[in-house]
Design a protein around this motif. Structure first.
Motif, mmCIF file in Angstrom:
data_model
loop_
_atom_site.group_PDB
_atom_site.id
_atom_site.type_symbol
_atom_site.label_atom_id
_atom_site.label_comp_id
_atom_site.label_asym_id
_atom_site.label_seq_id
_atom_site.Cartn_x
_atom_site.Cartn_y
_atom_site.Cartn_z
ATOM 1 N N SER A 58 7.842 4.962 5.058
ATOM 2 C CA SER A 58 6.606 3.913 4.611
ATOM 3 C C SER A 58 6.803 3.367 3.292
ATOM 4 O O SER A 58 7.531 3.987 2.359
ATOM 5 C CB SER A 58 5.535 4.646 4.664
ATOM 6 O OG SER A 58 5.061 5.099 5.944
ATOM 7 N N ASP A 59 6.313 2.284 3.001
ATOM 8 C CA ASP A 59 6.344 1.512 1.605
ATOM 9 C C ASP A 59 4.940 1.404 0.965
ATOM 10 O O ASP A 59 4.486 0.162 1.481
ATOM 11 C CB ASP A 59 7.285 0.145 1.799
ATOM 12 C CG ASP A 59 7.330 -0.406 0.013
ATOM 13 O OD1 ASP A 59 6.761 0.074 -0.626
ATOM 14 O OD2 ASP A 59 8.198 -1.056 0.253
ATOM 15 N N PRO A 60 4.769 2.259 0.219
ATOM 16 C CA PRO A 60 3.385 2.077 -0.266
ATOM 17 C C PRO A 60 2.995 0.950 -1.041
ATOM 18 O O PRO A 60 1.876 0.311 -1.335
ATOM 19 C CB PRO A 60 3.127 3.214 -1.446
ATOM 20 C CG PRO A 60 4.558 3.671 -1.665
ATOM 21 C CD PRO A 60 5.433 3.422 -0.560
ATOM 22 N N ARG A 61 4.085 0.019 -1.650
ATOM 23 C CA ARG A 61 3.855 -1.320 -2.103
ATOM 24 C C ARG A 61 3.255 -2.154 -1.189
ATOM 25 O O ARG A 61 3.003 -3.525 -1.530
ATOM 26 C CB ARG A 61 5.178 -1.714 -2.839
ATOM 27 C CG ARG A 61 5.405 -0.898 -3.993
ATOM 28 C CD ARG A 61 6.840 -0.930 -4.619
ATOM 29 N NE ARG A 61 7.718 -0.534 -3.631
ATOM 30 C CZ ARG A 61 9.063 -1.275 -3.732
ATOM 31 N NH1 ARG A 61 9.311 -1.607 -4.905
ATOM 32 N NH2 ARG A 61 10.063 -1.042 -2.908
ATOM 33 N N GLN A 62 3.824 -2.064 0.032
ATOM 34 C CA GLN A 62 3.561 -3.350 1.205
ATOM 35 C C GLN A 62 2.773 -2.810 2.110
ATOM 36 O O GLN A 62 2.113 -3.823 2.814
ATOM 37 C CB GLN A 62 5.080 -3.772 1.472
ATOM 38 C CG GLN A 62 5.781 -4.451 0.666
ATOM 39 C CD GLN A 62 7.118 -4.966 0.913
ATOM 40 O OE1 GLN A 62 7.464 -5.062 2.172
ATOM 41 N NE2 GLN A 62 8.093 -5.020 0.177
ATOM 42 N N ASP A 63 2.681 -1.651 2.727
ATOM 43 C CA ASP A 63 2.236 -1.247 3.701
ATOM 44 C C ASP A 63 0.576 -1.250 3.836
ATOM 45 O O ASP A 63 0.078 -1.024 2.805
ATOM 46 C CB ASP A 63 2.695 0.099 4.312
ATOM 47 C CG ASP A 63 4.161 0.301 4.690
ATOM 48 O OD1 ASP A 63 4.628 -0.942 4.824
ATOM 49 O OD2 ASP A 63 4.634 1.188 4.659
ATOM 50 N N ASP A 64 0.064 -1.586 5.000
ATOM 51 C CA ASP A 64 -1.287 -1.355 5.134
ATOM 52 C C ASP A 64 -1.677 0.094 5.033
ATOM 53 O O ASP A 64 -1.136 0.926 5.779
ATOM 54 C CB ASP A 64 -1.839 -1.920 6.537
ATOM 55 C CG ASP A 64 -3.386 -1.986 6.730
ATOM 56 O OD1 ASP A 64 -4.102 -1.121 6.152
ATOM 57 O OD2 ASP A 64 -3.802 -2.619 7.634
ATOM 58 N N PRO A 65 -2.550 0.659 4.362
ATOM 59 C CA PRO A 65 -2.894 2.112 4.081
ATOM 60 C C PRO A 65 -3.543 2.709 5.421
ATOM 61 O O PRO A 65 -3.287 3.613 5.605
ATOM 62 C CB PRO A 65 -3.980 2.234 3.158
ATOM 63 C CG PRO A 65 -3.952 0.962 2.308
ATOM 64 C CD PRO A 65 -3.307 -0.244 2.993
ATOM 65 N N ALA A 66 -4.065 1.933 6.350
ATOM 66 C CA ALA A 66 -4.587 2.405 7.710
ATOM 67 C C ALA A 66 -3.363 2.554 8.556
ATOM 68 O O ALA A 66 -3.511 3.181 9.646
ATOM 69 C CB ALA A 66 -5.579 1.430 8.059
ATOM 70 N N ARG A 67 -2.185 2.100 8.393
ATOM 71 C CA ARG A 67 -0.968 2.066 9.348
ATOM 72 C C ARG A 67 0.132 2.631 8.684
ATOM 73 O O ARG A 67 0.583 2.291 7.932
ATOM 74 C CB ARG A 67 -0.702 0.666 9.569
ATOM 75 C CG ARG A 67 -1.765 -0.099 10.318
ATOM 76 C CD ARG A 67 -1.380 -1.663 10.651
ATOM 77 N NE ARG A 67 -0.291 -1.662 11.750
ATOM 78 C CZ ARG A 67 -0.511 -1.727 12.993
ATOM 79 N NH1 ARG A 67 -1.781 -1.568 13.463
ATOM 80 N NH2 ARG A 67 0.475 -1.456 13.799
ATOM 81 N N VAL A 68 0.328 3.818 9.471
ATOM 82 C CA VAL A 68 1.560 4.825 8.756
ATOM 83 C C VAL A 68 2.876 4.322 9.535
ATOM 84 O O VAL A 68 2.726 4.828 10.804
ATOM 85 C CB VAL A 68 1.103 6.267 9.063
ATOM 86 C CG1 VAL A 68 2.314 7.208 8.451
ATOM 87 C CG2 VAL A 68 -0.153 6.492 8.078
ATOM 88 N N VAL A 69 3.753 4.022 8.985
ATOM 89 C CA VAL A 69 5.063 3.603 9.514
ATOM 90 C C VAL A 69 5.966 4.889 9.997
ATOM 91 O O VAL A 69 6.325 5.165 10.958
ATOM 92 C CB VAL A 69 5.957 2.662 8.581
ATOM 93 C CG1 VAL A 69 7.356 2.469 9.411
ATOM 94 C CG2 VAL A 69 5.107 1.246 8.446
ATOM 95 N N SER A 70 5.709 5.735 8.966
ATOM 96 C CA SER A 70 6.236 7.080 9.016
ATOM 97 C C SER A 70 5.452 8.120 7.996
ATOM 98 O O SER A 70 5.300 7.562 6.961
ATOM 99 C CB SER A 70 7.811 7.128 8.676
ATOM 100 O OG SER A 70 8.691 6.547 9.573
ATOM 101 N N PRO A 71 5.393 9.419 8.278
ATOM 102 C CA PRO A 71 4.787 10.381 7.505
ATOM 103 C C PRO A 71 5.753 10.401 5.990
ATOM 104 O O PRO A 71 6.933 10.326 6.070
ATOM 105 C CB PRO A 71 4.906 11.588 8.136
ATOM 106 C CG PRO A 71 4.787 11.069 9.698
ATOM 107 C CD PRO A 71 5.652 9.834 9.755
ATOM 108 N N VAL A 72 5.142 10.854 5.171
ATOM 109 C CA VAL A 72 5.756 10.825 3.807
ATOM 110 C C VAL A 72 5.896 12.247 3.521
ATOM 111 O O VAL A 72 4.778 12.935 3.591
ATOM 112 C CB VAL A 72 5.058 10.074 2.658
ATOM 113 C CG1 VAL A 72 5.548 10.547 1.296
ATOM 114 C CG2 VAL A 72 4.892 8.501 2.985
ATOM 115 N N TYR A 73 6.987 12.797 3.226
ATOM 116 C CA TYR A 73 7.183 14.270 2.926
ATOM 117 C C TYR A 73 7.852 14.335 1.517
ATOM 118 O O TYR A 73 8.703 13.961 1.137
ATOM 119 C CB TYR A 73 8.123 14.833 3.886
ATOM 120 C CG TYR A 73 7.930 14.627 5.225
ATOM 121 C CD1 TYR A 73 6.499 15.205 5.768
ATOM 122 C CD2 TYR A 73 8.629 14.008 6.203
ATOM 123 C CE1 TYR A 73 6.120 15.138 7.149
ATOM 124 C CE2 TYR A 73 8.318 13.841 7.548
ATOM 125 C CZ TYR A 73 7.082 14.461 7.923
ATOM 126 O OH TYR A 73 6.655 14.247 9.177
#
Length: 221
Positions: A58-73
């Motif tokens: 996931s890219d926090p600079r571009q992604d919609d906060p409501a849509r998770v592309v992949s979990p962040v660990y």
């Protein structure tokens, strides 16, 4: 079933799990852990197969906060199975993205139904009090359409090419569904998507990668 001597090498920025024709690598990249998976026999010079399967982040600079592309660990710890060292290797991961609080148990083990098969199981939870429209885990698989043997919403199966006689399968669990798209001439983008629980602040996503060293249906559970 013959016990497997799983190896787990750990350092500050890398964890590598090795087993029969299997290598799972977690790498620290910036503030998060990403992962790669390889299966099949290879010689030591074939470094490209270390990244047969790679997580897409996931890219926090571009992604919609409501849509998770992949979990962040962002944190990783090894969990020991008490009194059962042959059971496999388990990692516990946690992380945050926007209002999401992720946790995951990743277990690398032999398939209990087939001793010549290996399973990498991901059990993910997302605790979030904000809106969640999509929770996914997304991967780049360096196999093209010619290696795709079968695909539906619960199982995606690849054979051939550098996999030799082996069978690679992505399986869904706990109501998750799978999606597939081309990502270039010799790559595929595979995604596991959670079935979201209405009115719940905790969502589960469970899926597994399975590698069988002899050809089978790829659908054994």
């Amino acid at each position: 079933m013959h016990p497997i001597n799983w190896q787990c090498d750990e350092s500050d920025d890398r964890v590598v799990i090795r087993g029969p024709e299997t290598q799972v690598t977690f790498l620290r990249l910036g503030d998060r852990w990403i992962h790669h998976v390889s299966f099949g026999r290879r010689d030591s010079s074939d470094a490209a197969l270390d990244e047969l399967i790679s997580s897409e982040e996931s890219d926090p600079r571009q992604d919609d906060p409501a849509r998770v592309v992949s979990p962040v660990y962002q944190d990783l710890h090894r969990h020991t199975f008490a009194g059962d060292e042959d059971r496999g290797v388990c990692l516990l991961l946690t992380g945050r993205l926007f209002h999401h609080h992720f946790s995951a148990a990743v277990t690398v083990s032999t398939d209990p139904d087939r001793e010549d098969a290996v399973i990498i199981d991901f059990d993910v939870a997302d605790r979030c009090r904000a809106e969640v429209s999509s929770l996914a885990a997304t991967y780049l698989v360096r196999l093209g359409s010619s290696e795709l043997r079968d695909a539906d919403s619960q199982s995606i199966v690849w054979t051939g090419r550098q996999l030799g006689e082996g069978v690679l399968t992505l399986q869904s669990d706990a109501g998750a569904i799978l999606a597939l798209a081309e990502a270039g001439r010799q790559s595929t983008r595979a995604q596991a998507l959670a079935r979201l629980a209405p009115d719940s602040f905790t969502h589960r996503l469970r899926y597994r990668w399975r590698w069988a060293t002899t050809a089978d249906s790829g659908r054994t559970r």
